[in-house]
Every structure is written in C-alpha cells, then in structure tokens.
Design a protein around this motif. Structure first.
Motif, PDB file in Angstrom:
ATOM      1  N   PRO A 229       0.831  -1.207   0.000  1.00  0.00           N
ATOM      2  CA  PRO A 229       0.000   0.000   0.000  1.00  0.00           C
ATOM      3  C   PRO A 229       0.868   1.262   0.000  1.00  0.00           C
ATOM      4  CG  PRO A 229      -0.860  -1.585   1.560  1.00  0.00           C
ATOM      5  CD  PRO A 229       0.472  -2.119   1.095  1.00  0.00           C
ATOM      6  N   THR A 231       1.034   3.900   1.834  1.00  0.00           N
ATOM      7  CA  THR A 231       1.514   4.511   3.086  1.00  0.00           C
ATOM      8  C   THR A 231       1.523   3.474   4.201  1.00  0.00           C
ATOM      9  OG1 THR A 231      -0.496   5.167   4.292  1.00  0.00           O
ATOM     10  CG2 THR A 231       0.111   6.524   2.383  1.00  0.00           C
ATOM     11  N   SER A 232       2.174   3.852   5.311  1.00  0.00           N
ATOM     12  CA  SER A 232       2.227   2.997   6.500  1.00  0.00           C
ATOM     13  C   SER A 232       0.854   2.874   7.146  1.00  0.00           C
ATOM     14  CB  SER A 232       3.225   3.566   7.496  1.00  0.00           C
ATOM     15  OG  SER A 232       2.934   4.938   7.738  1.00  0.00           O
ATOM     16  N   ALA A 233      -0.100   3.645   6.656  1.00  0.00           N
ATOM     17  CA  ALA A 233      -1.476   3.521   7.126  1.00  0.00           C
ATOM     18  C   ALA A 233      -2.391   3.114   5.970  1.00  0.00           C
ATOM     19  CB  ALA A 233      -1.956   4.825   7.768  1.00  0.00           C
ATOM     20  N   GLY A 234      -1.852   2.383   5.018  1.00  0.00           N
ATOM     21  CA  GLY A 234      -2.668   1.828   3.964  1.00  0.00           C
ATOM     22  C   GLY A 234      -3.063   2.817   2.891  1.00  0.00           C
ATOM     23  N   TYR A 235      -4.295   2.673   2.427  1.00  0.00           N
ATOM     24  CA  TYR A 235      -4.787   3.417   1.264  1.00  0.00           C
ATOM     25  C   TYR A 235      -5.615   4.624   1.690  1.00  0.00           C
ATOM     26  CZ  TYR A 235      -3.423  -0.674  -1.460  1.00  0.00           C
ATOM     27  OH  TYR A 235      -2.713  -1.685  -2.039  1.00  0.00           O
ATOM     28  N   ASN A 248       7.198  11.124   0.354  1.00  0.00           N
ATOM     29  CA  ASN A 248       7.789   9.910   0.904  1.00  0.00           C
ATOM     30  C   ASN A 248       7.947   8.811  -0.132  1.00  0.00           C
ATOM     31  OD1 ASN A 248       8.828   8.986   3.519  1.00  0.00           O
ATOM     32  ND2 ASN A 248       7.523   7.223   3.062  1.00  0.00           N
ATOM     33  N   ARG A 287      17.992  15.918   8.325  1.00  0.00           N
ATOM     34  CA  ARG A 287      17.686  14.777   9.197  1.00  0.00           C
ATOM     35  C   ARG A 287      18.666  13.636   8.960  1.00  0.00           C
ATOM     36  NH1 ARG A 287      12.325  15.868   7.881  1.00  0.00           N
ATOM     37  NH2 ARG A 287      12.313  14.136   6.420  1.00  0.00           N
TER      38      ARG A 287
ATOM     39  N   CYS B 190       0.786   5.266  14.761  1.00  0.00           N
ATOM     40  CA  CYS B 190       0.747   5.712  13.354  1.00  0.00           C
ATOM     41  C   CYS B 190       0.462   4.583  12.366  1.00  0.00           C
ATOM     42  CB  CYS B 190       2.070   6.354  12.965  1.00  0.00           C
ATOM     43  SG  CYS B 190       2.298   8.020  13.603  1.00  0.00           S
ATOM     44  N   ALA B 192      -1.265   1.637  10.696  1.00  0.00           N
ATOM     45  CA  ALA B 192      -2.685   1.278  10.731  1.00  0.00           C
ATOM     46  C   ALA B 192      -3.090   0.748   9.368  1.00  0.00           C
ATOM     47  CB  ALA B 192      -3.538   2.499  11.076  1.00  0.00           C
ATOM     48  N   PRO B 193      -4.130  -0.071   9.326  1.00  0.00           N
ATOM     49  CA  PRO B 193      -4.596  -0.542   8.014  1.00  0.00           C
ATOM     50  C   PRO B 193      -5.212   0.562   7.170  1.00  0.00           C
ATOM     51  CG  PRO B 193      -5.307  -2.008   9.771  1.00  0.00           C
ATOM     52  CD  PRO B 193      -4.796  -0.759  10.422  1.00  0.00           C
ATOM     53  N   ARG B 194      -5.684   1.629   7.799  1.00  0.00           N
ATOM     54  CA  ARG B 194      -6.209   2.761   7.027  1.00  0.00           C
ATOM     55  C   ARG B 194      -5.963   4.039   7.829  1.00  0.00           C
ATOM     56  NH1 ARG B 194     -12.032   0.244   6.552  1.00  0.00           N
ATOM     57  NH2 ARG B 194     -11.318  -1.425   7.896  1.00  0.00           N
ATOM     58  N   PRO B 195      -5.899   5.181   7.137  1.00  0.00           N
ATOM     59  CA  PRO B 195      -5.571   6.431   7.829  1.00  0.00           C
ATOM     60  C   PRO B 195      -6.664   6.858   8.810  1.00  0.00           C
ATOM     61  CG  PRO B 195      -5.241   6.638   5.442  1.00  0.00           C
ATOM     62  CD  PRO B 195      -6.000   5.371   5.674  1.00  0.00           C
ATOM     63  N   GLU B 222       4.429   0.665  12.399  1.00  0.00           N
ATOM     64  CA  GLU B 222       4.411   0.596  10.945  1.00  0.00           C
ATOM     65  C   GLU B 222       5.008  -0.743  10.500  1.00  0.00           C
ATOM     66  OE1 GLU B 222       6.099   2.908  12.734  1.00  0.00           O
ATOM     67  OE2 GLU B 222       4.415   4.302  12.852  1.00  0.00           O
ATOM     68  N   PRO B 228       0.211  -2.467   7.115  1.00  0.00           N
ATOM     69  CA  PRO B 228       0.999  -2.575   5.885  1.00  0.00           C
ATOM     70  C   PRO B 228       2.464  -2.210   6.140  1.00  0.00           C
ATOM     71  CG  PRO B 228      -0.360  -0.591   5.845  1.00  0.00           C
ATOM     72  CD  PRO B 228      -0.760  -1.355   7.070  1.00  0.00           C
ATOM     73  N   PRO B 230       6.011  -0.223   6.087  1.00  0.00           N
ATOM     74  CA  PRO B 230       6.137   1.182   6.489  1.00  0.00           C
ATOM     75  C   PRO B 230       6.227   2.178   5.346  1.00  0.00           C
ATOM     76  CG  PRO B 230       8.149  -0.043   6.963  1.00  0.00           C
ATOM     77  CD  PRO B 230       7.146  -1.041   6.524  1.00  0.00           C
ATOM     78  N   PRO B 247       8.337  11.278   8.873  1.00  0.00           N
ATOM     79  CA  PRO B 247       7.388  12.359   8.573  1.00  0.00           C
ATOM     80  C   PRO B 247       6.127  11.861   7.877  1.00  0.00           C
ATOM     81  CG  PRO B 247       9.609  13.105   8.152  1.00  0.00           C
ATOM     82  CD  PRO B 247       9.704  11.623   8.474  1.00  0.00           C
ATOM     83  N   ASN B 248       6.284  10.898   6.965  1.00  0.00           N
ATOM     84  CA  ASN B 248       5.085  10.432   6.285  1.00  0.00           C
ATOM     85  C   ASN B 248       4.206   9.554   7.166  1.00  0.00           C
ATOM     86  OD1 ASN B 248       3.859  10.782   3.623  1.00  0.00           O
ATOM     87  ND2 ASN B 248       3.690   8.551   3.741  1.00  0.00           N
ATOM     88  N   PHE B 249       4.794   8.935   8.185  1.00  0.00           N
ATOM     89  CA  PHE B 249       3.954   8.182   9.125  1.00  0.00           C
ATOM     90  C   PHE B 249       2.869   9.102   9.687  1.00  0.00           C
ATOM     91  CE2 PHE B 249       7.786   5.300  10.476  1.00  0.00           C
ATOM     92  CZ  PHE B 249       7.789   4.719   9.229  1.00  0.00           C
ATOM     93  N   VAL B 252       0.417  11.320   6.400  1.00  0.00           N
ATOM     94  CA  VAL B 252      -0.745  10.653   5.806  1.00  0.00           C
ATOM     95  C   VAL B 252      -1.988  10.867   6.670  1.00  0.00           C
ATOM     96  CG1 VAL B 252      -0.036   8.455   6.843  1.00  0.00           C
ATOM     97  CG2 VAL B 252      -1.674   8.432   4.991  1.00  0.00           C
ATOM     98  N   HIS B 253      -1.802  10.897   7.982  1.00  0.00           N
ATOM     99  CA  HIS B 253      -2.951  11.111   8.864  1.00  0.00           C
ATOM    100  C   HIS B 253      -3.384  12.574   8.865  1.00  0.00           C
ATOM    101  CE1 HIS B 253      -2.685   6.996  10.186  1.00  0.00           C
ATOM    102  NE2 HIS B 253      -1.428   7.145  10.564  1.00  0.00           N
TER     103      HIS B 253
END
Lengths: 392, 392
Positions: A229, A231-235, A248, A287, B190, B192-195, B222, B228, B230, B247-249, B252-253
């Motif tokens: 997917p 992102t680390s949080a899916g879609y 990212n 960073r 952070c 998760a399966p979805r945001p 992640e 999913p 990371p 940062p993208n962790f 996305v949220h």
C-alpha cells in the motif's frame, strides 16, 4: 505553478494542422526533464510483441499503474492537450499521445532544447507477477517509443522502460538499447516491494554505469499489483491525499540509496527524482546528516555525510512547483538543497498541473537559472547544450 | 538536539536513593508532551488480566510494536536512564520503567510542570488480529498506569491505550476511564490498516469530544502485525532509513483528517502528533492549500483552507529537534507552521535522542517560548498551568 490552461472552448477551435512556431529569443537553454509520452491505444504495441503476449495484452491488458486517478483538469490532462473529439487512453498514466501536438505546444511552443521522455503507461510493468510478460511489455514500449517518438525529433531523449523487479531481465534490456545515443536513462517506478538502494537491484546500476545512463524515478505504482500500500497507514481515500504522500514515495529511496552505500559501489551513478517537487529535500538532508552522526556505527559503509552523497549523485525535478505562503521560502529551499547542483526544471507536460517555463523561476538570478533550466539536467543525462545558448 | 547523556561510567556510580531536586527558578512553565513510561516486566500487567489472557500473555506475549530496533544509545535509552545492573525490557517500546528515576531525572531534574505519559509498550495492540485480547491488554495497561504511575505524582497526565482497530471496543475503554481528571487524551499508533481520518474511526472521535480528550498519535507500529509495510516501497533495511520515513507516518494522517472532513464533524477535536519533528509541517500546509485550490470540487465537505484546519486542530511535538544546517531555518519553520499555536515541547524521555529543555529553543522570544513550552500543550490537553509561572 500550474499555468492557466486554455479553456475547453479554445481547445475545440484548434486547427488540426499547425506550423511549428518560430523559436523565440531567450538567453538560456531549457531541458524539460519530465515529458510524458505514450500510445493512444494499446494496439500500437502489438507489432512489437510475440503472438502470445499480443493476445494477452489484447484480451487482458497488463493492469493500471495508478491506484489513484489523476483527476484534475480534463481527465488528468491540460484541457488543450487533447484534440477535439479525441478520448485520451484510459489505464495507467496520463500521457501525450500525439507527437504533432506535443511538438507544437511544448517543443516549439515553450522553446524546449531537450525533452526527456518519461512515458508512464508501462510503469505498472514492475508491479506484475509475470516477469516474462512484464519484460515483453517494456521491450515493446521501448521499441514503439524509439520508432514513433524519438526518431521524429532530435530534441527528444528517452528513459528506458525496464522491469526493476527482474534485475537480470532489466539488465538485458539495458544492454539491448542502452547505448543508443537518444537513450539517456532508465525509468524506475517509486512503488516497489523494496527500496531501490537494496542489494537486489545492484545489477541494474552496474548496467547503468556501463552505458552512462541515469536512473530516473517517477511515482505512479504505489499500492498496485505486487507493491505494498502507498503509506504505512494503507490506502488514503482521496486523490489529493495520495498527492500529499508523494514526498515519501521518493524519500524512502533517497535514504535507501545513501544508507545502503550505493554511491560507494557505483561512483558515477546519478539518480533523478521526477515529479516529486522539492520542498522536502533540504529537511531530509538535515535529518539524514543529524541521524548519521548519531548512528553511523551501524552503517560503516556510509563514509561521508549523507547530504554530500545527495549533492553529488541526486537530482530533483521542479514540478509540481512549490508555492509557499511566504514568497522568500522558495529561494531558501533552493539554496538549502544546493539547487545550483541538484534542481532540474520540468514541465510535466501534458498533465493538468503542468508548469509553464515562462512562468517558472522567473526571479532566479544567473547563473542559477541556467543551472536549473539546463545545465544540471545536461550533466545528469549527458546532453550537449546548444553552444550559442550555453555561452549567452 | 540530543543532550549529551551521562557516560556509562557515571551511570555506574549512580546511588540508588536520591532526594528530589529543588525546583529551579525559571520564568516560564514546561509541559513535556512525550514521556514514555512502562513496566519492567510484562508480569506487572497480570493482576489486571483475566486468567485466560494472563496465561496467553505469559506464554505468548502480544507481539512487538516495533519493526525497527530503536538502536541508538544504550539499548535505545539515555545511558543514565537505566539503573546499574538492570536490563531494560525487550519487546515493543523504549520506556522508563522506574518512577523514582523518572521523577529525579525528568520531573525534578528538568523542572517539568506537567508530563504527558505516552507509554509505548502497548502500541502494537492495535496491530493484532485478536480484538478481544488486544482490548484486554489496553485495559490492563491503563489500570496499571493509573495505579503505578499517575497516582504517584500530580505532575503526571495520561493518554489512554486503546485499540483503534476496534472502534467500538475503544469507545468502551474511553467511556470507562476518559473522565478521570488525569486522563487527557487517547493514544493512536501511526501504523494502521487505514488512515485515521477514515469514517471507520469516527466513533472514537465522538467519544474524545464527549470526554474532552485530545487524540495523540505516535509512530511505532508501521509494518507490524496487521499493518501494511512502512513505506510504498516496503521495508527499508536500516533503522536510520525507518527514521527518515517518519514524517510520512504522520503526514498521511494529517491529510486524512483534513480531507475526510473530520474537523467539520468534530469541531472541538484536537490531534497531537508526537515524536515526529516538525520541519515537514509547513511544506505540507502549502501543498495541501495549493492542491485543495485545484481539486476542491472532489471534497466539497472541506470548506476552508487545509492549513486553517491544521492551525485550529493539530499540534506537533518538537522532538526530535530539527538541526538545520542553516541556523535561521529553525525560526522560519516555526514561523511558517504558526508554531505559536501549533508547536509543543517534548523531551521524549527516556530515549537515547531525548531533548533537554535547558538546551532547546534557547533563542525563542517571549511570548513564543511560553506558547511552545507550555501554553499550546495546556490548551490541547486541558491543563491548568501554575498561576505564578503563567504570569511571570
């Protein structure tokens, strides 16, 4: 900095046949590092495929490269980049499908010296389970592109479609076409089962060095096919959220190249990150440097500051142009990333959010403007700039 | 800005019993928005579990929350944050396990007015297949934390462990403890399966509003369990690469909350992004605003500029402190993100890369310093700052 595209009405009034515009006088050359080209219908690839794969393509296609529709503008296009009555191709990528229109609107219209063709429709080939079919698709698209695009205008340069998930197959294709003078790089899609610095891909970089090719990288396959997917949080739900995740898509590979020591192993390799913008580059440099100082005992093969590898080996295309609320921020981001060595202009033609060179970086001083509009790209892709312009 | 930690030698010489230090005179209060606490051994949770789950925890644990070892410092810790001869707990999280040491080193040593306890060992509970077991772990950790930490010092505040992947189960836990005066938020991992802006989670935010709780978010899961990988390119090889992806962790949220319209639905909700740094915030605000202008017809429920929602509803903890090569950049990033309303100080105690408040933001002018060190966090978590300090 999306230029105001022509209205649907003016596109309707377009005449089918146009004369190439006369070249405007300008003090500096332009290399456009991201021009998407492709076929209007997949059948244009049939002549370059075996019967088995031609039938498979006809009956079953090869999967879309995009998880999120590019749904700004007119089906993802500048509204004037589609001819009256034509329906742009579906599937992966939003690509110019008409050479005459591209020549008129971009090469002549924006007075481009070199355009790097980046394709788009075959990015998804690296996300397929069937490596042989994927390799055949890449090979067909390369032959099609050389014959129907590259051969038609000496301002066009090409980044080879390869299937990075079959490194040895990719090397075969690089060795087949990599020494053609118009081939200046390979194209990697950001979405991948593992980051591109990984040892798995090293044969590809060895082949790039052998042929003097840059590795270009473009988003578009995140979350598709065999890829994880996006992102680390899916879609995410919305297209605009996928756009926000783009930095990212690139940053993971920047870090991977550096911390896997790729540039120690392949000291002449250049990597070009296309259509990712650039406001994220300088903070990432900081960073990486900070954390490398605290953790470098874990990666002793990384011998220099990460930002030094980045400056020496990585280039970033400008589009989509940043539009900070603070107008001075753009200049600072360019300064912080050493844009005089790392930033390359791109239009992203024919996408709806393309950047018009006449409206981009208008305040940049010489010689920085020349570096960004032409010289960084010329060095990265091995282009010889017009001598008149180069010394203007 | 990791402060120089005491050497291993000096840690060896630590006396076991220490007097709380006398409070130093300082012109402004400090709220530390990220203090990791936890158990030295999982058996400390047994009294709070049913026999079934106690046996399961004893025999099979509940999975690590981290895919990438936090392998700086001494096993991830400040070298002086572990007592002589003690072995810090393995598994998920790098957490202070000794209240006396935390009180001495952090609360008294750095003269902290309020510390938000963020845990860490149970983040992985949201990445489990077994929702009932996960809920039991969260409940046990909450009871353990209230009894063994929160009850021992009136400077401690707590963010509830919940299993966000079982929204109705999470709501039950929020309703059970959310009105305790020391409970100031919930903790979301952070990964998760979805945001987290997704409709799936909305009952959780409704419960947060009901109890006046902030939603805090922290990286750490992640690519673990049901989550999913990371990145859009899978699993990076090295710990430092995972740090670069952080940062993208969070981003996305951020985008998910805004473009799903969460703050239109829950107008009093505050979300606190913890241990993600902040140099990425302003560029994301600009990109969100720019693309929203071009694409807002797709998300008509987003009624204002994305950056306005961010300013009104989102807060970012400072650690790990940015160290730009250009010293003026830090001030600019704070200005661009409207840090006077969005930035909150954090030490990240007891992690190896913690930030010492005495060495952080030393150049910030009043009243910005007061906003960053205390007032933004006080407003976010509903804290009443000491009146003497508040008017000093």
């Amino acid at each position: 900095m999306a230029a105001p595209a022509a209205s649907v009405d003016s596109a309707t009034e377009r005449t089918e046949s146009v004369e190439p515009r006369r070249r405007k006088k300008r003090s500096f050359p332009i290399v456009d590092t991201d021009v998407h080209h492709g076929y209007a219908h997949k059948s244009e690839l049939y002549p370059y495929l075996s019967q088995t794969y031609r039938e498979r393509l006809e009956d079953f296609d090869f999967g879309s490269s995009l998880s999120y529709n590019n749904n700004g503008g007119q089906r993802g296009y500048r509204v004037d980049a589609i001819r009256t009555g034509e329906t742009p191709p579906g599937g992966g990528g939003v690509c110019a499908v008409d050479f005459e229109l591209l020549r008129e609107q971009l090469l002549d219209g924006s007075d481009i010296d070199f355009a790097i063709l980046t394709g788009g429709q075959t990015y998804g080939a690296s996300a397929m389970m069937d490596l042989a079919y994927s390799n055949a698709i890449c090979r067909a698209f390369n032959d099609y592109s050389m014959e129907h695009w590259v051969a038609r205008d000496d301002r066009l340069r090409y980044t080879l479609a390869i299937n990075a998930q079959d490194p040895l197959g990719a090397v075969e294709e690089i060795d087949r076409l990599g020494s053609h003078p118009a081939v200046v790089g390979i194209m990697l899609a950001c979405g991948a089962p593992r980051p591109y610095g990984n040892k798995f891909y090293h044969p590809i970089y060895e082949a790039c060095e052998r042929h003097g090719l840059a590795a270009a990288m473009h988003f578009g396959t995140e979350g598709s096919g065999i890829n994880p997917p996006p992102t680390s949080a899916g879609y995410p739900t919305n297209y605009i959220e996928a756009r926000m995740a783009r930095p990212n898509f690139y940053a993971v590979h920047v870090a991977s190249y550096i911390f896997e020591g790729v540039f120690e192993l392949f000291p002449t390799l250049k990597v070009a990150f296309i259509e990712g913008g650039f406001s994220w580059v300088a903070p990432l440099m900081w960073r990486m440097d900070l954390d490398w100082k605290g953790l470098r005992h874990q990666t002793p093969w990384v011998k220099r500051l990460p930002s030094e590898y980045l400056r020496d080996h990585m280039r970033f295309s400008s589009q989509p142009m940043e539009e900070p609320a603070d107008p001075k921020a753009l200049d600072l981001f360019i300064e912080w990333m050493d844009g005089g060595h790392t930033l390359m202009f791109a239009t992203d033609y024919p996408h709806w959010d393309w950047d018009d060179p006449a409206m981009s970086f208008t305040g940049l001083p010489e010689p920085l403007r020349r570096r960004v509009f032409a010289e960084n790209a010329a060095e990265t892709f091995g282009l010889t700039l017009p001598s008149g312009d180069a010394n203007a």
